[in-house]
Design a protein around this motif. Structure first.
Motif, PDB file in Angstrom:
ATOM      1  N   ASP A  61      31.534  37.691  30.110  1.00  0.00           N
ATOM      2  CA  ASP A  61      31.900  38.987  29.535  1.00  0.00           C
ATOM      3  C   ASP A  61      33.377  39.278  29.780  1.00  0.00           C
ATOM      4  O   ASP A  61      34.052  39.879  28.939  1.00  0.00           O
ATOM      5  CB  ASP A  61      31.051  40.106  30.156  1.00  0.00           C
ATOM      6  N   GLU A  62      33.876  38.828  30.943  1.00  0.00           N
ATOM      7  CA  GLU A  62      35.277  39.094  31.260  1.00  0.00           C
ATOM      8  C   GLU A  62      36.224  38.251  30.405  1.00  0.00           C
ATOM      9  O   GLU A  62      37.347  38.687  30.124  1.00  0.00           O
ATOM     10  CB  GLU A  62      35.538  38.844  32.752  1.00  0.00           C
ATOM     11  N   LEU A  63      35.768  37.069  29.967  1.00  0.00           N
ATOM     12  CA  LEU A  63      36.606  36.301  29.046  1.00  0.00           C
ATOM     13  C   LEU A  63      36.723  37.035  27.717  1.00  0.00           C
ATOM     14  O   LEU A  63      37.818  37.144  27.144  1.00  0.00           O
ATOM     15  CB  LEU A  63      36.023  34.909  28.822  1.00  0.00           C
ATOM     16  N   ARG A  64      35.607  37.534  27.227  1.00  0.00           N
ATOM     17  CA  ARG A  64      35.638  38.300  25.980  1.00  0.00           C
ATOM     18  C   ARG A  64      36.510  39.548  26.156  1.00  0.00           C
ATOM     19  O   ARG A  64      37.287  39.912  25.281  1.00  0.00           O
ATOM     20  CB  ARG A  64      34.215  38.687  25.576  1.00  0.00           C
ATOM     21  N   LEU A  65      36.396  40.197  27.314  1.00  0.00           N
ATOM     22  CA  LEU A  65      37.208  41.377  27.605  1.00  0.00           C
ATOM     23  C   LEU A  65      38.695  41.024  27.609  1.00  0.00           C
ATOM     24  O   LEU A  65      39.517  41.743  27.024  1.00  0.00           O
ATOM     25  CB  LEU A  65      36.806  41.968  28.955  1.00  0.00           C
ATOM     26  N   THR A  88      37.638  26.119  24.212  1.00  0.00           N
ATOM     27  CA  THR A  88      37.407  25.542  25.536  1.00  0.00           C
ATOM     28  C   THR A  88      36.056  24.829  25.611  1.00  0.00           C
ATOM     29  O   THR A  88      35.957  23.688  26.054  1.00  0.00           O
ATOM     30  CB  THR A  88      37.475  26.633  26.624  1.00  0.00           C
ATOM     31  N   THR A  89      34.988  25.500  25.207  1.00  0.00           N
ATOM     32  CA  THR A  89      33.644  24.919  25.224  1.00  0.00           C
ATOM     33  C   THR A  89      32.893  25.401  23.987  1.00  0.00           C
ATOM     34  O   THR A  89      33.349  26.298  23.270  1.00  0.00           O
ATOM     35  CB  THR A  89      32.841  25.347  26.474  1.00  0.00           C
ATOM     36  N   TYR A  90      31.720  24.830  23.788  1.00  0.00           N
ATOM     37  CA  TYR A  90      30.889  25.297  22.674  1.00  0.00           C
ATOM     38  C   TYR A  90      30.507  26.757  22.863  1.00  0.00           C
ATOM     39  O   TYR A  90      30.467  27.535  21.907  1.00  0.00           O
ATOM     40  CB  TYR A  90      29.622  24.432  22.582  1.00  0.00           C
ATOM     41  N   ASP A  91      30.232  27.140  24.128  1.00  0.00           N
ATOM     42  CA  ASP A  91      29.845  28.525  24.402  1.00  0.00           C
ATOM     43  C   ASP A  91      30.975  29.501  24.083  1.00  0.00           C
ATOM     44  O   ASP A  91      30.736  30.588  23.543  1.00  0.00           O
ATOM     45  CB  ASP A  91      29.417  28.682  25.863  1.00  0.00           C
ATOM     46  N   THR A  92      32.211  29.132  24.444  1.00  0.00           N
ATOM     47  CA  THR A  92      33.324  30.036  24.139  1.00  0.00           C
ATOM     48  C   THR A  92      33.573  30.089  22.631  1.00  0.00           C
ATOM     49  O   THR A  92      33.959  31.128  22.101  1.00  0.00           O
ATOM     50  CB  THR A  92      34.616  29.601  24.856  1.00  0.00           C
ATOM     51  N   TRP A  93      33.336  29.001  21.955  1.00  0.00           N
ATOM     52  CA  TRP A  93      33.490  28.971  20.500  1.00  0.00           C
ATOM     53  C   TRP A  93      32.525  29.966  19.844  1.00  0.00           C
ATOM     54  O   TRP A  93      32.909  30.720  18.945  1.00  0.00           O
ATOM     55  CB  TRP A  93      33.242  27.564  19.966  1.00  0.00           C
ATOM     56  N   CYS A  94      31.287  29.968  20.327  1.00  0.00           N
ATOM     57  CA  CYS A  94      30.297  30.907  19.772  1.00  0.00           C
ATOM     58  C   CYS A  94      30.570  32.337  20.237  1.00  0.00           C
ATOM     59  O   CYS A  94      30.479  33.287  19.454  1.00  0.00           O
ATOM     60  CB  CYS A  94      28.893  30.485  20.193  1.00  0.00           C
ATOM     61  N   GLY A  95      30.894  32.484  21.520  1.00  0.00           N
ATOM     62  CA  GLY A  95      31.054  33.808  22.102  1.00  0.00           C
ATOM     63  C   GLY A  95      32.255  34.575  21.599  1.00  0.00           C
ATOM     64  O   GLY A  95      32.277  35.809  21.677  1.00  0.00           O
ATOM     65  N   LEU A  96      33.252  33.871  21.096  1.00  0.00           N
ATOM     66  CA  LEU A  96      34.448  34.535  20.551  1.00  0.00           C
ATOM     67  C   LEU A  96      34.492  34.373  19.035  1.00  0.00           C
ATOM     68  O   LEU A  96      35.563  34.281  18.443  1.00  0.00           O
ATOM     69  CB  LEU A  96      35.710  33.954  21.205  1.00  0.00           C
ATOM     70  N   GLY A  97      33.335  34.347  18.434  1.00  0.00           N
ATOM     71  CA  GLY A  97      33.237  34.179  16.988  1.00  0.00           C
ATOM     72  C   GLY A  97      33.913  35.298  16.222  1.00  0.00           C
ATOM     73  O   GLY A  97      33.997  36.433  16.679  1.00  0.00           O
ATOM     74  N   TRP A 112      40.085  42.805  14.768  1.00  0.00           N
ATOM     75  CA  TRP A 112      39.008  42.058  15.435  1.00  0.00           C
ATOM     76  C   TRP A 112      38.799  42.586  16.851  1.00  0.00           C
ATOM     77  O   TRP A 112      37.662  42.833  17.282  1.00  0.00           O
ATOM     78  CB  TRP A 112      39.364  40.576  15.467  1.00  0.00           C
ATOM     79  N   ALA A 113      39.886  42.792  17.584  1.00  0.00           N
ATOM     80  CA  ALA A 113      39.793  43.253  18.968  1.00  0.00           C
ATOM     81  C   ALA A 113      39.221  44.666  19.036  1.00  0.00           C
ATOM     82  O   ALA A 113      38.403  44.979  19.914  1.00  0.00           O
ATOM     83  CB  ALA A 113      41.166  43.203  19.635  1.00  0.00           C
ATOM     84  N   GLU A 114      39.633  45.533  18.127  1.00  0.00           N
ATOM     85  CA  GLU A 114      39.134  46.907  18.125  1.00  0.00           C
ATOM     86  C   GLU A 114      37.627  46.955  17.863  1.00  0.00           C
ATOM     87  O   GLU A 114      36.909  47.759  18.456  1.00  0.00           O
ATOM     88  CB  GLU A 114      39.884  47.731  17.081  1.00  0.00           C
ATOM     89  N   GLY A 115      37.159  46.080  16.976  1.00  0.00           N
ATOM     90  CA  GLY A 115      35.730  46.035  16.693  1.00  0.00           C
ATOM     91  C   GLY A 115      34.927  45.639  17.916  1.00  0.00           C
ATOM     92  O   GLY A 115      33.895  46.266  18.234  1.00  0.00           O
ATOM     93  N   LEU A 116      35.381  44.610  18.632  1.00  0.00           N
ATOM     94  CA  LEU A 116      34.677  44.178  19.842  1.00  0.00           C
ATOM     95  C   LEU A 116      34.801  45.206  20.953  1.00  0.00           C
ATOM     96  O   LEU A 116      33.854  45.439  21.722  1.00  0.00           O
ATOM     97  CB  LEU A 116      35.235  42.836  20.323  1.00  0.00           C
ATOM     98  N   ASP A 117      35.961  45.813  21.048  1.00  0.00           N
ATOM     99  CA  ASP A 117      36.176  46.834  22.070  1.00  0.00           C
ATOM    100  C   ASP A 117      35.205  47.986  21.865  1.00  0.00           C
ATOM    101  O   ASP A 117      34.577  48.481  22.810  1.00  0.00           O
ATOM    102  CB  ASP A 117      37.624  47.326  22.010  1.00  0.00           C
TER     103      ASP A 117
END
Length: 317
Positions: A61-65, A88-97, A112-117
């Motif tokens: 969650d902190e990487l996404r943050l 970095t990894t498959y998980d980060t590829w999916c998690g930062l879609g 994009w950042a405002e939407g996730l925020d």
């Protein structure tokens, strides 16, 4: 919980301890959370630095943050860094879609950042779920503090479930996502008994057979690990009944996937544990015969992935 993060964020803003904080996963996570609630235009350089190091922990969650906090500055020059982190990894590829690719505009990045925020973060600590704080507590080694907080939440849900039952109300008002998270977090903290409590409440709420089968599989495992072998035998019988329903109601392709292999493995593990117990002869026979029948239904690839039986575990206290 944020006190240490605020202290480290102040150090980072002064230009000191960058590597010391960034290389410590617990301190880095807390500093990012502190920056979430105290945002400054001058933080971009330190946020970029924390982002690079947080990628080493894969998808958190902190990487996404960190990606959001960098992206909110709306600078196209950050897109190569963000894209590198995403890869970095498959998980980060999916998690930062959905992240804009290098070459797109800074406005697109900010959007994009405002939407996730808006959907995931914000600036008010009171909006965070309990799981955010217990996760941070665990990162700092405060395992018992996290465990107690989670048990209190579970006690509250358990009481509401009891009240619903007494009043003849539907249990649908219980939060299934909360119960799933509780079971996962408590087991991760090593409290299998409390994880079983949470998961027992969750299973009856899962009406979809496709989701109920893996839920029953986990329930049987937790029952076995806590020494409730007769209950685990009964749970696996319910699981097999679910698998025997019409094809459109059962998990698709279970015979050719890891799910099928895991089901057979749990039958093997339970049979071994029950045999070692010595008081469930009929149950051992039932589970062993079921394991043989299920194994025969698996595809060749799934059958080959079934692991050997491990040494029976001691019941949890």
């Amino acid at each position: 919980m944020l006190e240490g993060g605020r202290t480290d964020l102040a150090l980072l803003r002064e230009g000191s301890s960058w590597e010391e904080v960034a290389r410590d996963r617990a301190r880095r996570a807390l500093a990012l959370r502190a920056a979430q609630y105290d945002r400054r235009d001058t933080d971009l350089a330190l946020l970029r630095h924390l982002l690079k190091h947080e990628a080493e922990a894969s998808m958190t969650d902190e990487l996404r943050l960190a990606a959001v906090l960098v992206g909110l500055h709306g600078l196209a020059e950050d897109l190569p860094l963000l894209y590198e982190v995403r890869e970095t990894t498959y998980d980060t590829w999916c998690g930062l879609g959905g992240m804009p690719e290098p070459g797109e505009s800074g406005d697109r990045l900010r959007e994009w950042a405002e939407g996730l925020d808006y959907s995931c973060f914000g600036t008010d600590p009171s909006d965070e779920t309990l799981f955010t704080w217990t996760g941070l507590a665990r990162e700092q080694g405060m395992v018992e503090l996290a465990r107690v907080a989670l048990i209190r939440l579970l006690d509250d849900i358990d009481f509401r479930a009891y009240q619903n039952e007494r009043q003849g109300k539907s249990p649908d008002s219980l939060d299934t996502a909360q119960l799933r998270s509780l079971a996962y977090e408590l087991e991760d903290l090593g409290d299998t008994f409390q994880a079983l409590r949470a998961h027992r409440l969750y299973v009856p709420l899962e009406s979809s057979v496709q989701n109920r089968v893996p839920a029953l599989l986990k329930l049987a495992r937790l029952e076995r690990q806590t020494g409730r072998l007769a209950a685990a035998i009964s749970t696996l019988a319910q699981l097999r009944d679910a698998l025997a329903r019409p094809a459109e109601d059962t998990p698709p392709y279970w015979r050719g996937t890891n799910l099928g292999a895991f089901i057979v493995e749990e039958h093997h593990e339970l049979a071994a544990a029950a045999a070692a117990d010595g008081s469930l002869t009929e149950g051992v026979r039932e589970v062993t015969e079921a394991a043989t029948a299920l194994l025969a239904e698996l595809s060749e690839a799934a059958r080959a992935s079934v692991r050997p039986v491990s040494t029976p575990e001691s019941p949890a206290s």
